[in-house]
Enzyme design. Structure first.
Site, mmCIF file in Angstrom:
data_model
loop_
_atom_site.group_PDB
_atom_site.id
_atom_site.type_symbol
_atom_site.label_atom_id
_atom_site.label_comp_id
_atom_site.label_asym_id
_atom_site.label_seq_id
_atom_site.Cartn_x
_atom_site.Cartn_y
_atom_site.Cartn_z
ATOM 1 N N GLY A 1 117.514 81.301 76.648
ATOM 2 C CA GLY A 1 116.923 80.705 75.418
ATOM 3 C C GLY A 1 117.647 79.143 75.383
ATOM 4 O O GLY A 1 118.680 78.943 75.796
ATOM 5 N N ARG B 1 121.004 75.092 73.200
ATOM 6 C CA ARG B 1 121.642 73.852 72.606
ATOM 7 C C ARG B 1 120.375 72.847 72.884
ATOM 8 O O ARG B 1 120.614 71.424 72.786
ATOM 9 C CB ARG B 1 122.918 73.350 73.248
ATOM 10 C CG ARG B 1 122.656 73.048 74.896
ATOM 11 C CD ARG B 1 124.018 72.634 75.428
ATOM 12 N NE ARG B 1 124.145 72.844 76.714
ATOM 13 C CZ ARG B 1 125.152 72.123 77.415
ATOM 14 N NH1 ARG B 1 125.954 71.530 76.935
ATOM 15 N NH2 ARG B 1 125.168 72.320 78.672
ATOM 16 N N LYS C 1 118.805 67.405 73.500
ATOM 17 C CA LYS C 1 119.863 68.422 74.243
ATOM 18 C C LYS C 1 121.153 68.265 73.582
ATOM 19 O O LYS C 1 121.642 66.866 73.572
ATOM 20 C CB LYS C 1 119.992 68.250 75.616
ATOM 21 C CG LYS C 1 120.765 69.148 76.375
ATOM 22 C CD LYS C 1 120.647 69.184 77.753
ATOM 23 C CE LYS C 1 121.629 70.203 78.441
ATOM 24 N NZ LYS C 1 121.492 70.184 79.802
ATOM 25 N N ARG D 1 110.368 77.180 82.126
ATOM 26 C CA ARG D 1 111.044 77.555 83.142
ATOM 27 C C ARG D 1 110.414 78.936 83.817
ATOM 28 O O ARG D 1 109.702 79.761 83.092
ATOM 29 C CB ARG D 1 112.426 77.941 82.697
ATOM 30 C CG ARG D 1 112.920 76.619 82.166
ATOM 31 C CD ARG D 1 113.944 77.055 80.973
ATOM 32 N NE ARG D 1 114.230 75.964 80.344
ATOM 33 C CZ ARG D 1 115.294 75.019 80.531
ATOM 34 N NH1 ARG D 1 116.250 75.387 81.396
ATOM 35 N NH2 ARG D 1 115.580 74.046 79.968
ATOM 36 N N ASP E 1 116.625 80.429 85.071
ATOM 37 C CA ASP E 1 116.311 79.943 83.938
ATOM 38 C C ASP E 1 116.482 78.355 84.060
ATOM 39 O O ASP E 1 116.272 77.444 83.280
ATOM 40 C CB ASP E 1 117.232 80.275 82.813
ATOM 41 C CG ASP E 1 118.781 80.157 83.238
ATOM 42 O OD1 ASP E 1 119.012 80.832 84.185
ATOM 43 O OD2 ASP E 1 119.417 79.551 82.676
ATOM 44 N N ASN E 2 116.948 77.876 85.216
ATOM 45 C CA ASN E 2 116.991 76.361 85.641
ATOM 46 C C ASN E 2 115.877 76.108 86.676
ATOM 47 O O ASN E 2 116.025 75.029 87.254
ATOM 48 C CB ASN E 2 118.286 76.020 86.041
ATOM 49 C CG ASN E 2 119.360 76.122 85.065
ATOM 50 O OD1 ASN E 2 119.013 76.269 83.839
ATOM 51 N ND2 ASN E 2 120.622 76.254 85.210
HETATM 52 P P1 AMP Z 1 122.909 76.081 81.714
HETATM 53 O O1 AMP Z 1 123.833 76.844 82.823
HETATM 54 O O2 AMP Z 1 123.543 74.830 81.104
HETATM 55 O O3 AMP Z 1 121.506 76.157 82.198
HETATM 56 O O4 AMP Z 1 122.852 77.242 80.597
HETATM 57 C C1 AMP Z 1 122.575 78.347 80.390
HETATM 58 C C2 AMP Z 1 122.236 79.021 79.188
HETATM 59 O O5 AMP Z 1 123.304 78.875 78.443
HETATM 60 C C3 AMP Z 1 121.064 78.651 78.235
HETATM 61 O O6 AMP Z 1 120.583 79.458 77.769
HETATM 62 C C4 AMP Z 1 121.638 77.387 77.414
HETATM 63 O O7 AMP Z 1 121.041 77.152 76.516
HETATM 64 C C5 AMP Z 1 122.899 78.129 77.012
HETATM 65 N N1 AMP Z 1 123.975 77.036 76.888
HETATM 66 C C6 AMP Z 1 124.738 76.246 77.519
HETATM 67 N N2 AMP Z 1 125.692 75.698 77.023
HETATM 68 C C7 AMP Z 1 125.582 75.836 75.586
HETATM 69 C C8 AMP Z 1 126.347 75.318 74.318
HETATM 70 N N3 AMP Z 1 127.376 74.356 74.478
HETATM 71 N N4 AMP Z 1 126.001 75.877 73.307
HETATM 72 C C9 AMP Z 1 124.810 76.744 73.228
HETATM 73 N N5 AMP Z 1 124.148 77.191 74.418
HETATM 74 C C10 AMP Z 1 124.471 76.626 75.537
HETATM 75 MG MG MG Z 2 119.800 75.795 81.848
#
Ligand code: AMP
Ligand code: MG
Length: 496
Positions: A97, A100, A119, A189, A259-260
């Site tokens: 989800g 951030r 973000k 996504r 998710d990306n």
């Molecule tokens: P990402 O690999 O950046 O696409 O992130 C994968 C998941 O981790 C997603 O659900 C993001 O929202 C969550 N996420 C990544 N960095 C943070 C952060 N600093 N604080 C909270 N959630 C995060």
């Molecule tokens: Mg992501």
């Protein structure tokens, strides 16, 4: 058309249709952003502002700065964090989800409805172990690469601006917080569908999400006999085209988790991405990707795998697995066709001929063997002369094995002669297919280093140069040079 924003560029008079919000509470949690103390501007993209119908100049009013730092809300914004799940590094990760990213609302713009996200605007119910923040370093990388990809003509989420603050954020060391305002017609996504297929209690929600996606983003699919199958096929085609774009410009995403993956086939979630310097098909840009799952040459396969995960998520609606597999089957022709079209353009081939594939492969093999710089080699190839006296030193000198290059050049010259190619006309065409400027890691790194000292001029300059990557811009040629030796030492990894 009615003005959507007032002349000061504030969001005061924007209209917010907020269609995603109409999906209801199963899809998100409404919550306000968490602001930052004493925010300041870091960067503003004139091109993205124009897209939204905002003035190209960075707004001077405190209200816009406050709104885009998460400190206040403009009238009509309805902030929420959406829930999705996903496969990370090939493994089902369950619920993820917007941890951030905060959805501010959907803004009516001259380019149609656009969703705006902040973000790094604080904790959400989906933050898991994270702090809901983004640091200045990663925000600059996301901002610059979003706008660089748009300049390259690659489908992408956009970035309007970055605001920063002295708010400390703990990573490997203590850094400072920043917020990127991201823009896209939709941030849905693959993982949103997977979520409602695998973990949600309400089976109707999956149908609701598919209907919403079809009606708002893929209306043509509504006419098909099986709209959800048509949706899967349309997403497959867009994803195939995106992969061809990435491979052709030498872009590595780094974290191709489901998710990306954007349902619109946009490049989304810029983290440990990289553009190829020396050509290495096995290049891994993400320092934490120890297996090389997301290595450059593997990206098209991974996208196909991810499309299977999406299809799995849609199966409760499709029912018939042959129909789903049939939609995915499109990838097997759409991707190679799209890639070949990009590569023909890169080689300046105006016609399609048998043997073109081998000609392209032949060049890439030479480049891989000699670790030739990907962007520079293709840009220099535009100057390839077919006349008897042409020594073609600029391109030839990039190769260690000159004889092997000469053998390839003979084939290339012959192929160009067959279609009566004109050197001057071809060079112009090739310069529109082969960028001179890409966001190499070391360029971003210099901009980040300056920004940490409070000097944001390099971020602005890069944004300006990378908005026109195919133009010569001779005054900025140094930005098109080979990477310095220290560029090898740069390590970028997941979420920062
Ligand atoms: P990402 O690999 O950046 O696409 O992130 C994968 C998941 O981790 C997603 O659900 C993001 O929202 C969550 N996420 C990544 N960095 C943070 C952060 N600093 N604080 C909270 N959630 C995060
Ligand atoms: Mg992501």
């Amino acid at each position: 058309m009615n003005a959507v924003v007032d002349a000061t560029g504030s969001f005061a008079s924007a209209q917010w249709p907020n269609r995603f919000q109409s999906l209801g509470p199963a899809f998100f949690t409404p919550l306000p952003p968490q602001g930052m103390p004493d925010p300041h501007w870091v960067a503003w993209s004139p091109e993205c502002a124009r897209l939204l119908g905002l003035p190209a100049e960075r707004p001077g009013d405190a209200d816009t700065l406050a709104a885009l730092s998460g400190n206040t809300l403009a009238t009509g914004m309805n902030p929420l964090a959406s829930v999705y799940s996903g496969h990370q590094f090939g493994v089902w990760a369950g619920q993820l989800g917007d941890g951030r990213a905060l959805w501010l609302g959907e803004m009516a713009t001259p380019a149609g409805p656009m969703e705006l996200q902040l973000k790094g605007a604080g904790l959400t119910p989906y933050s898991r172990m994270g702090d809901g923040r983004a640091v200045l370093r990663s925000s600059i990388r996301e901002f610059l690469c979003s706008e660089a990809m748009a300049g390259l003509g690659v489908p992408t989420t956009r970035a309007l601006c970055i605001t920063g603050s002295r708010l400390p954020v703990r990573r490997e060391e203590v850094e400072t917080a920043a917020v990127v305002t991201r823009v896209a017609p939709s941030f849905i996504r693959f993982g949103h569908f997977e979520h409602f297929a695998h973990t949600a209690e309400d089976p109707a929600a999956l149908q609701q999400l598919a209907d919403f996606t079809i009606d708002t983003l893929y209306p043509a699919c509504r006419e098909a006999a099986q709209p959800v199958v048509a949706l899967l096929e349309a997403v497959t085609e867009r994803t195939a085209s995106l992969m061809a774009d990435w491979q052709a410009v030498g872009f590595c995403h780094g974290v191709m988790n489901t998710d990306n993956m954007s349902i619109l086939g946009l490049t989304i979630d810029y983290g440990p991405f990289g553009f190829l310097d020396a050509f290495d098909p096995g290049h891994i840009c993400n320092h934490s990707d120890h297996q090389g799952r997301y290595a450059y040459a593997r990206q098209p396969h991974v996208a196909f795998w991810n499309l299977h995960a999406l299809a799995q998520g849609l199966m409760p609606l499709i029912g018939d697995s042959d129909a789903a597999l049939g939609a995915l089957e499109r990838y097997k022709t759409a991707f190679p066709d799209a890639l070949m079209a990009r590569m023909r353009a890169k080689l300046g081939l105006a016609t399609r001929q048998e043997g073109d594939h081998q000609l392209v492969e032949g060049l890439l093999e030479r480049m891989a063997a000699d670790r030739t710089d990907y962007t520079i080699a293709f840009r220099r190839l535009a100057g390839f002369g077919t006349t008897a006296g042409a020594d073609n030193a600029a391109i030839r000198d990039l190769f260690i094995d000159r004889e092997a290059f000469d053998a390839w050049a003979t084939r290339y010259r012959g192929r160009l002669a067959e279609e009566g190619s004109d050197d001057t006309e071809r060079a112009l065409r090739m310069n529109r297919a082969n960028p001179k400027y890409v966001l190499r890691n070391h360029l971003a790194e210099v901009a980040i280093r300056d920004a940490r000292q409070g000097n944001f001029s390099e971020v602005e300059r890069l944004c300006q140069i990378l908005a026109r990557p195919y133009d010569e811009q001779p005054e900025w040629s140094a930005y098109a040079d080979f990477p310095p030796a220290w560029a090898n030492q740069i390590e970028v990894s997941c979420s920062s």
